[in-house]
Design a protein around this motif. Structure first.
Motif, PDB file in Angstrom:
ATOM      1  N   CYS A   1      -4.927   3.136  -0.912  1.00 22.77           N
ATOM      2  CA  CYS A   1      -5.882   3.381   0.174  1.00 22.77           C
ATOM      3  C   CYS A   1      -6.717   2.136   0.475  1.00 22.77           C
ATOM      4  N   THR A   2      -7.070   1.393  -0.579  1.00 21.76           N
ATOM      5  CA  THR A   2      -7.842   0.161  -0.391  1.00 21.76           C
ATOM      6  C   THR A   2      -7.029  -0.870   0.387  1.00 21.76           C
TER       7      THR A   2
ATOM      8  N   PRO B   1      -7.284   0.383   9.012  1.00 25.54           N
ATOM      9  CA  PRO B   1      -7.866   1.658   8.576  1.00 25.54           C
ATOM     10  C   PRO B   1      -7.128   2.901   9.081  1.00 25.54           C
TER      11      PRO B   1
ATOM     12  N   LEU C   1      -3.379   5.642  -6.079  1.00 24.91           N
ATOM     13  CA  LEU C   1      -3.920   6.227  -4.852  1.00 24.91           C
ATOM     14  C   LEU C   1      -5.102   5.395  -4.349  1.00 24.91           C
ATOM     15  N   LEU C   2      -5.985   5.020  -5.253  1.00 32.66           N
ATOM     16  CA  LEU C   2      -7.145   4.203  -4.875  1.00 32.66           C
ATOM     17  C   LEU C   2      -6.708   2.820  -4.392  1.00 32.66           C
TER      18      LEU C   2
ATOM     19  N   ILE D   1       1.379   4.531  -2.622  1.00 30.82           N
ATOM     20  CA  ILE D   1       1.291   5.937  -2.232  1.00 30.82           C
ATOM     21  C   ILE D   1       2.599   6.666  -2.531  1.00 30.82           C
TER      22      ILE D   1
ATOM     23  N   PHE E   1      -1.172   8.017   5.783  1.00 32.22           N
ATOM     24  CA  PHE E   1      -1.054   8.305   4.352  1.00 32.22           C
ATOM     25  C   PHE E   1      -1.416   9.756   4.054  1.00 32.22           C
ATOM     26  N   ALA E   2      -2.450  10.250   4.717  1.00 34.78           N
ATOM     27  CA  ALA E   2      -2.879  11.635   4.502  1.00 34.78           C
ATOM     28  C   ALA E   2      -1.767  12.611   4.897  1.00 34.78           C
TER      29      ALA E   2
ATOM     30  N   ALA F   1       0.837  -1.199   0.000  1.00 34.92           N
ATOM     31  CA  ALA F   1       0.000   0.000   0.000  1.00 34.92           C
ATOM     32  C   ALA F   1       0.873   1.250   0.000  1.00 34.92           C
TER      33      ALA F   1
ATOM     34  N   ALA G   1      -4.503  -0.266   2.352  1.00 37.38           N
ATOM     35  CA  ALA G   1      -4.289   0.246   3.707  1.00 37.38           C
ATOM     36  C   ALA G   1      -5.503  -0.028   4.582  1.00 37.38           C
ATOM     37  N   PHE G   2      -6.686   0.167   4.019  1.00 38.14           N
ATOM     38  CA  PHE G   2      -7.930  -0.072   4.773  1.00 38.14           C
ATOM     39  C   PHE G   2      -8.052  -1.546   5.152  1.00 38.14           C
TER      40      PHE G   2
ATOM     41  N   LEU H   1      -4.643   5.001   6.959  1.00 36.97           N
ATOM     42  CA  LEU H   1      -5.097   6.048   6.034  1.00 36.97           C
ATOM     43  C   LEU H   1      -4.756   7.441   6.569  1.00 36.97           C
TER      44      LEU H   1
END
Length: 288
Positions: free
Chosen positions: A96-97, A104, A92-93, A47, A110-111, A43, A99-100, A107
């Motif tokens: 994030c998927t 969770p 990115l999608l 990113i 990541f932000a 993940a 990572a979730f 995320l």
């Protein structure tokens, strides 16, 4: 290498092994933790590639004038900007998927990582010291990702050592850029604000700090208890050898290679890292 694969800069993924560190040093490895950690690793790779693509788009015009960076997929025209944006969005999608699925809370990390790196690409990389500090902080975020994925608590020692080592590597990269700049090769805009005396002095100081911090870590009663041995301090030999080996390559041989490239190419550094991992793993997991 295919332009689309080159766009992701997979060689940079070696930095992401820091995500595995919390699991390794936890002393408690399970199949579930391994799965979540490696999902988090992939993940973060996604990113990180998003950041590299954004940076390449932002630096398109300057990269065209660089002797090496002009061969990057976007600068060379092998990949269009629109395609690059599409690839970045997909990554990115996907990141994030994954990572979730792993954890969770990753995320949020990541932000933060995306936020500081976007600011870095837009303008913060022009400020001396701030630029390398942001890079070093990025390595700490890798630790936090690994900690969340493996449900492992980070010790103060691994945080301190990681930040100091990352700062060392970031400054070492600046030294590489400066050496190239002094040879007439265009590198980065703020490189003229550095000089070899400052970088070499700082690298020497960081070498001392890293070594001292590591030795304090290794002789701490709680650490010796956790590793079931008073011989933890012996691992400091590998740490010191690795640092001195890199300083020799950088200061004496004046290597033009970046730190992550050196790790992939220099057999002595690879052997030192391998022996350190085996030694620490043996103390932590082999009960005698």
């Amino acid at each position: 290498m295919h332009p689309y694969l080159k766009l992701l800069r997979p060689k940079q993924y070696v930095k992401n092994v820091f995500i595995i560190a919390p699991l390794f040093f936890s002393g408690s490895i399970t199949i579930e933790k391994i799965e979540k950690t490696f999902i988090a690793f992939f993940a973060f790779c996604c990113i990180a590639s998003v950041v590299y693509i954004f940076n390449d788009i932002k630096d398109l015009e300057t990269d065209k004038l660089h002797p090496k960076k002009k061969n990057r997929p976007i600068a060379s025209g092998a990949v269009s900007i629109n395609i690059a944006y599409s690839v970045a969005l997909l990554l990115l999608l996907l990141g994030c998927t994954l990572a979730f699925i792993s954890q969770p809370k990753i995320l949020l990390v990541f932000a933060v990582y995306l936020g500081i790196n976007i600011c870095y690409s837009i303008g913060l990389k022009q400020f001396v010291i701030i630029d390398v500090s942001i890079i070093a902080f990025g390595f700490l975020l890798r630790l936090f990702v690994g900690s969340l994925a493996s449900s492992s608590e980070l010790s103060i020692w691994i945080i301190i050592e990681t930040y100091l080592l990352a700062l060392f590597l970031a400054l070492a990269k600046r030294r590489t850029d400066l050496v190239l700049h002094l040879d007439g090769v265009s590198t980065r805009k703020n490189i003229e604000k550095y000089n070899l005396k400052f970088i070499d002095t700082t690298l020497s100081s960081l070498t001392a700090l890293i070594t001292i911090a590591y030795l304090i870590f290794s002789i701490s009663p709680d650490i010796q208890s956790r590793y079931h041995s008073k011989l933890v301090y012996m691992s400091g030999l590998f740490v010191l050898h690795g640092l001195l080996r890199y300083l020799k390559l950088a200061l004496v041989d004046q290597t033009p290679l970046a730190p992550h490239t050196l790790v992939l190419k220099d057999r002595q550094l690879q052997l030192t890292i391998f022996l350190w991992v085996v030694f620490m793993g043996g103390l932590l997991y082999v009960k005698v």
